[in-house]
Design a protein around this motif. Sequence first.
Motif, short mmCIF file in Angstrom:
data_model
loop_
_atom_site.label_atom_id
_atom_site.label_comp_id
_atom_site.label_asym_id
_atom_site.label_seq_id
_atom_site.Cartn_x
_atom_site.Cartn_y
_atom_site.Cartn_z
N LYS A 5 0.85 -1.18 0.00
CA LYS A 5 0.00 0.00 0.00
C LYS A 5 0.89 1.23 0.00
N ASP A 7 -0.36 4.52 -0.49
CA ASP A 7 -1.14 5.49 0.28
C ASP A 7 -2.58 5.02 0.26
N ASP A 8 -3.51 5.85 0.71
CA ASP A 8 -4.90 5.43 0.78
C ASP A 8 -5.56 5.27 -0.59
N THR A 9 -4.90 5.74 -1.65
CA THR A 9 -5.50 5.68 -2.98
C THR A 9 -5.00 4.53 -3.83
N TRP A 104 3.56 6.15 -9.68
CA TRP A 104 2.99 6.85 -8.54
C TRP A 104 3.94 7.96 -8.06
N ASN A 108 3.50 12.23 -8.16
CA ASN A 108 3.54 13.03 -6.94
C ASN A 108 4.70 14.02 -6.92
#
Length: 109
Positions: A5, A7-9, A104, A108
């Motif tokens: 994981k 992050d939460d997305t 990802w 960012n």
Amino acid sequence: MQTRKLDDTITVSHQIAIEDVQAIRDQGFTLLMCNRPDGEDPGQPNWADVQAAAEAVGLKTAFLPVSSREDAIAMREPFLVEMAAADGPVFAYCRTGTRCEILWTLSNS
């Protein structure tokens, strides 16, 4: 499945099997993204088969294959578009998860 994981997305993973698709949906993911080109390894499930299995269980899908640094840079914008359009958590995979993580990270920066 070995997952990470970020992050939460988004959660990333190594190559999945078609049999993993239902479990991915059951874990609450709404978009299945493949960042691996078809045909890299013998026996690798092709995207069309994974996509059909995903759509059959209600997952949205995105195919953003990356095989080089240039591909990763070119896929930054499409990755951002897919992430922004996702209705919930995204599950992305490639051979080891690294290319997914690179996309990802690029998105960012």
